[in-house]
Design an enzyme around this catalytic site. Structure first.
Site, PDB file in Angstrom:
ATOM      1  N   GLU A 178       0.831  -1.200   0.000  1.00 49.02           N
ATOM      2  CA  GLU A 178       0.000   0.000   0.000  1.00 49.02           C
ATOM      3  C   GLU A 178       0.869   1.255   0.000  1.00 49.02           C
ATOM      4  OE1 GLU A 178       0.744   1.672   2.903  1.00 49.02           O
ATOM      5  OE2 GLU A 178       1.767  -0.121   3.604  1.00 49.02           O
ATOM      6  N   GLU A 319       4.536  -0.565   1.507  1.00 50.40           N
ATOM      7  CA  GLU A 319       4.728  -0.821   0.074  1.00 50.40           C
ATOM      8  C   GLU A 319       4.649  -2.306  -0.286  1.00 50.40           C
ATOM      9  OE1 GLU A 319       8.299   0.859  -1.571  1.00 50.40           O
ATOM     10  OE2 GLU A 319       7.971   2.831  -0.671  1.00 50.40           O
TER      11      GLU A 319
END
Length: 351
Positions: A178, A319
């Site tokens: 994310e 991430e």
């Protein structure tokens, strides 16, 4: 009589893992050409993968990282030291192949898909970007609901649809990542209500805060929590956000509906897993928890899910970086079941 709005979206059908298979799979692993229990938690992971794919065999060669990006209205309250514009900048960095997630994905032969779940800007068309934008970032949850019930449902449905599409295109493993400035604040609120856990214990430094910044972040999160007493999963999501968290939760449910493992990254991804599992408890068996984040609150949500992560490296980037580092372990565990000879064959020379 009070009017009731029916749910706009229901989780896909998920077959719970069959606990009766565990003994059979452990016996199979015990029969491999190795000392009993010598591969420790990799054996536990192999059992889980075998249960997920039963009656088929687990495979791990085609892994995909889904990076969901969105913005948070809570940033208006000073919950992050970075502005929302950084979300856009990082999305463009992923698309250029130059983020940490890209480097780790290349190192581990994992494809990367970047999804605009709700970035607060119009992003340029790019072949590596999937436009699934629900809205231009969430509203400020300290002052009003982050999103409508319809938007929350739409984000969950989109995440499930994206995951199912990747699996139908050949993915054996999904990993979650994310990007969203302010999303540790939203995650803290979700964990607070859905674990449940004391709010202050869920609030960490995120991307980095000094003492003054942490005081402002805590005040904003407490203001949001005081505004709504929501406790049901969809209500909590609607009140506190975020869109990338909702899509990750939907992706978990979509992967589980297709009997595929999904690797959960750090605090924010685990908050999404908590949401998914509160919506559909059977999804728990399909989650592989990659690592223990250094972000405050992650231990609480892991405990709420009775989850023991594979790695503990002090990561707190997000991430999907921790999930990417766990991909080789998942692949190895799958091959323990499919590639390693039985001890009986080794002793008989029948290999």
């Amino acid at each position: 009589m009070t009017a009731h709005t029916p749910p706009l979206w229901q989780p896909p059908a998920i077959v719970p893992l069959d606990p009766a298979l565990e003994a059979t799979l452990r016996a199979r692993i015990d029969g491999k050409a190795k000392p009993l229990g010598s591969l420790g938690r990799i054996e536990d992971l192999a059992v889980q993968l075998g249960m997920i794919r039963h009656p088929g065999e687990p495979r791990g060669e085609n892994a995909v990282l889904l990076v969901f990006a969105a913005d948070h209205g809570l940033v208006e309250e000073g919950v992050s030291q970075y502005p929302s514009a950084v979300t856009v900048a990082m999305v463009m960095t992923y698309l250029a192949g130059r983020a940490t997630a890209n480097a780790f994905a290349t190192a581990n032969n994992v494809a990367v898909r970047v999804i605009d779940a709700g970035v607060a800007a119009e992003l340029p068309v790019h072949p590596g970007l999937l436009d699934a934008k629900i809205r231009m970032g969430t509203a400020n949850a300290a002052r009003e609901p982050a999103m409508t019930f319809h938007e929350a449902s739409g984000a969950l449905a989109a995440g499930a649809r994206i995951a199912v599409g990747e699996i139908r295109a050949g993915a054996n493993i999904l990993a979650l990542g994310e990007m969203g400035i302010g999303n540790t604040a939203s995650s803290a609120l979700l964990v607070h209500r859905l674990a449940p856990a004391p709010l202050d214990d869920c609030i960490g430094v995120g991307a980095g805060q000094d003492d003054a910044g942490m005081a402002k972040k805590r005040a904003a999160i407490h203001k949001a929590a005081a505004r709504s007493d929501a406790s049901a999963p969809l209500d909590v999501l609607s009140e506190f956000g975020g869109l990338e968290i909702a899509m990750m939760a939907g992706a978990i449910l979509g992967a589980a509906s297709q009997r595929r493992p999904v690797i959960v990254d750090g605090f924010i991804s685990t908050a999404a897993a908590l949401l998914a599992i509160r919506l559909a408890p059977a999804a728990r068996g399909y989650c592989v928890f990659a690592h223990r984040s250094a972000e405050k609150g992650h231990d609480l949500v892991l405990a709420a899910l009775d989850a023991k992560p594979l790695l503990d490296l002090g990561l707190r980037l997000g991430e999907g970086t921790g999930a990417l580092l766990a991909v080789p372990l998942v692949r190895a565990a799958a091959r323990l079941l499919t590639d390693v000879a039985d001890l009986s064959d080794v002793l008989s020379g029948n290999i």
